[in-house]
Enzyme design. Structure first.
Site, PDB file in Angstrom:
ATOM      1  N   THR A 120      94.947 -19.262   0.157  1.00  0.00           N
ATOM      2  CA  THR A 120      95.117 -20.516   0.894  1.00  0.00           C
ATOM      3  C   THR A 120      96.602 -20.785   1.113  1.00  0.00           C
ATOM      4  OG1 THR A 120      93.091 -21.388  -0.072  1.00  0.00           O
ATOM      5  CG2 THR A 120      94.643 -23.008   0.800  1.00  0.00           C
TER       6      THR A 120
ATOM      7  N   ARG B  30      90.979 -27.797  -9.028  1.00  0.00           N
ATOM      8  CA  ARG B  30      89.559 -28.188  -9.125  1.00  0.00           C
ATOM      9  C   ARG B  30      89.403 -29.707  -8.978  1.00  0.00           C
ATOM     10  NH1 ARG B  30      87.307 -23.603 -13.552  1.00  0.00           N
ATOM     11  NH2 ARG B  30      87.507 -21.927 -12.012  1.00  0.00           N
TER      12      ARG B  30
ATOM     13  N   GLU C  94      87.955 -22.244  -5.569  1.00  0.00           N
ATOM     14  CA  GLU C  94      88.317 -22.758  -6.906  1.00  0.00           C
ATOM     15  C   GLU C  94      87.179 -22.622  -7.907  1.00  0.00           C
ATOM     16  OE1 GLU C  94      91.033 -23.098  -7.986  1.00  0.00           O
ATOM     17  OE2 GLU C  94      92.251 -23.349  -6.197  1.00  0.00           O
TER      18      GLU C  94
END
Ligand code: ST9
Length: 621
Positions: free
Chosen positions: A198, A305, A452
């Site tokens: 990402t 997360r 994640e």
């Protein structure tokens, strides 16, 4: 008009009426940010995100980042880059950083509230803007050299990435093969190919710092198999002078070699990165000069997360408010009591029972999951306050650990499903059109259950690590707190039935945990009448447990809010406040009566878990 419909009123309700954050703001490590300042910041962020940052949200559906394979570079769409720069120039990111690296520390309960507003308006901005926060991990784990680098990352607002995944190492990070070889000058050369990175490239920042997990070779005692053999390296896109941060003009050999085409979050680049594959070595530094890569990387993962869970509920919140807005205006059909009278007046769809069911379901989940995010953030406040006093609040640390997979796994699953089945559905066929933001919300939210750590990984993390390995301490503590709340002497009698439902839900979830622990124990070597395959039964229930515990915690938090709201409803209130607090009580009641009873069915399903599905030959699927 902006797609983004924020809910600052509910954020402030959680912060100041339920979680009493005014007691923490302006004190200890947060002495520079008092409650009044926090409210001002939230108002400012709400305006900025709802207007200019939200405006760029759907532009990139038309104009996406472009990748040039000749130069290995990505060019970002101008409207997104402008919105990104505006966010970074506003410098709110400093509220998440300690003063040592140029921050003005605010409590996580405030910074995650800010995050909700940004993630609801334009989620990829938050992801690209994480560079300075990565700087904090570098600073906290680093040598003197790394700490200099961390300061450059903050002051020069570099981008940063977390580089774990490889083509054959996704959930199983320990299967990674990228290697690191030491050089004579103290640097390391990284070789390998990483995938799904990402923000792996963009042209909005002068440099990008890649935090790369790689397996050291040629050094005794390190680099073994699995995650424990991985070390964490700082690998910049461009070389720079460590003292000043100035770029030297030389390109490092970390090249983007592909950009994925995806279902959603199109403007967030998802890159293949090749290290040392194009004639230039990719050089980096070992973070902290210690081989502790997976532990260091998990500091990033834990934050990410929490970010994903917050993104998910932020999207569901704006999805619900868009659906509500539409339903209030859309005239269709007669009231059900007059449905046989073809001349009866047509009404807005908010009159129809099934639309009300849908809207109240959305509202109760959104509010419940917002309170889950902010409650978890308030536990992080406790962790930080203790740290700032040179102490440790271990109970808070463990509770935060327990809640993180629920925030991420439960939050993303519930949000994505509800966005599709309820929010978009409220608009009927119009929800399918690009004229409304719903279809983009659904596409953009799907990734939250995947990256994640997938939902399956969150369920396993919850049971094996956060419950079993913790000897049930954090789970026991929060269960006891919920039980105490249910039976409190000063409990509001108006919520008696809902307390009963919560009690039953808590018992059902407790039984589920007990069953899984039994199955686990009977799978261990030497267990009387045991069977190693019983661990499959545990695996068949980990996602069920994740969702069940999520429902229980959310119900409890909604009821805590309802209790506050009932109290307020005894006072003289403005019309808006009256409606707000009535809505809080209604959504808590709705959740308890329509969601919690399903936990009994989940418990019964778990009680009947068998190995049949595991015994079925693959060919029968
Ligand atoms: C990705 C990118 O998906 C998505 C978008 C990101 C957006 C970017 C923006 C984010 C911003 C970030 C900003 C950064 C700032 C943060 C600052 C904060 C100050 N908790 O069970 P074991 C550790 S990227 C903590 O044996 P296996 C622990 O050290 C891709 N630690 O695992 C443990 O040792 P020990 C994401 C944990 O069987 C060690 O790992 N990929 C936890 O070897 C080994 O544990 C994934 O998420 C935990 N919950 O490996 C991978 N768990 O036991 C998903 C483990 O001694 N896969 N550790 O303590 C997994 O999580 C696997 O379960 C596995 C299994 C890899 C851990």
């Amino acid at each position: 008009m902006s797609h983004y419909k924020s809910n600052l009123r509910d954020i402030e309700f959680n912060l100041f009426e339920v979680l009493n954050r005014q007691d923490v703001l302006g004190t200890g490590p947060y002495d520079e940010v008092d409650a009044e300042t926090a409210r001002e910041i939230l108002a400012e962020v709400e305006t900025l995100t709802r207007t200019r940052l939200a405006e760029a949200f759907s532009d990139h559906e038309r104009e996406q980042p472009s990748f040039d394979p000749q130069t290995h570079s990505v060019t970002m769409p101008e409207s997104f880059a402008k919105a990104y720069r505006e966010w970074m120039d506003a410098e709110f990111f400093r509220l998440e950083l300690p003063s040592e690296i140029g921050g003005t520390q605010a409590p996580p309960s405030l910074t995650w509230s800010i995050a909700e507003l940004l993630l609801g308006a334009n989620p990829p901005i938050h992801m690209y803007a994480a560079g300075p926060k990565f700087g904090q991990v570098v600073w906290a784990n680093g040598t003197e050299r790394d700490q200099k680098i961390a300061r450059h990352m903050v002051e020069r607002k570099w981008g940063a990435t977390m580089v774990l995944t490889e083509p054959d190492a996704g959930s199983d990070v320990g299967a990674g093969r990228t290697k690191a070889t030491p050089n004579d000058d103290g640097t390391w050369t990284i070789e390998g190919v990483k995938r799904f990175i990402t923000s792996g490239d963009q042209d909005m920042t002068e440099n990008i710092m890649h935090l790369v997990l790689a397996r050291p070779v040629g050094v005794d005692g390190v680099g073994g198999p699995g995650t424990k053999g991985l070390s964490l390296f700082l690998v910049p896109k461009h070389h720079f002078d460590v003292e000043t941060g100035e770029l030297t003009g030389e390109r490092n050999g970390a090249f983007v070699t592909g950009v994925e085409h995806k279902l959603g979050i199109q403007v967030s680049t998802t890159c293949e990165l090749t290290f040392s594959g194009h004639g230039t070595p990719a050089k980096g530094w070992l973070l902290g000069e210690v081989h502790n890569g997976i532990k260091q990387m998990f500091q990033v993962i834990e934050y990410a997360r929490m970010m994903v869970g917050t993104k998910a509920i932020a999207t569901l919140s704006t999805g619900y408010l868009n659906a509500l807005d539409y339903a209030k205006q859309r005239v269709q059909g007669a009231d059900l009591t007059q449905s046989t009278d073809k001349t009866a007046p047509r009404v807005t769809i908010t009159h129809h029972p099934d639309v009300r069911r849908s809207l109240m379901t959305q509202k109760s989940f959104v509010e419940g999951m917002r309170s889950l995010v902010l409650y978890t953030a308030s536990i992080q406040d406790r962790v930080q306050v203790a740290q700032a006093a040179g102490e440790r609040d271990e109970a808070a640390e463990k509770l935060n650990d327990l809640l993180l997979p629920i925030v991420k796994g439960y939050g993303s699953e519930r949000s994505w499903v509800l966005l599709g089945t309820e929010s978009l559905q409220t608009l009927g066929g119009s929800g399918f059109l690009t004229d409304y933001p719903m279809e983009q919300y659904v596409r953009d939210a799907k990734i939250d259950t995947l990256y994640e750590g997938t939902t399956a990984i969150q369920g396993q993390d919850l049971f094996f690590r956060k419950i079993v390995r913790d000897n049930g301490q954090a789970l026991g503590a929060i269960s006891a707190e919920i039980a105490q709340w249910i039976g409190a002497d000063d409990a509001n009698p108006q919520l008696k039935d809902e307390r009963g439902l919560l009690q039953r839900g808590l018992e059902d979830a407790g039984t589920l945990v007990g069953l899984m622990v039994q199955d686990l124990q009977s799978s261990l070597p030497g267990a009387p009448e045991g069977d190693p395959r019983n661990i499959y039964k545990v695996g068949l229930n980990t996602t069920r447990l994740l969702m069940a515990l999520g429902d229980v915690v959310v119900a409890w938090l909604l009821l805590r809010g309802a209790e506050v709201a009932l109290d307020r409803l005894n006072q003289d209130l403005s019309e808006a406040d009256q409606a707000f607090y009535e809505g809080k009580v209604a959504s808590a009641r709705w959740f308890c009566t329509t969601v919690l009873p399903k936990l009994t069915a989940e418990r019964k399903i778990a009680e009947r878990t068998s190995l049949d599905v595991m015994d079925l030959p693959e060919s029968a699927f």
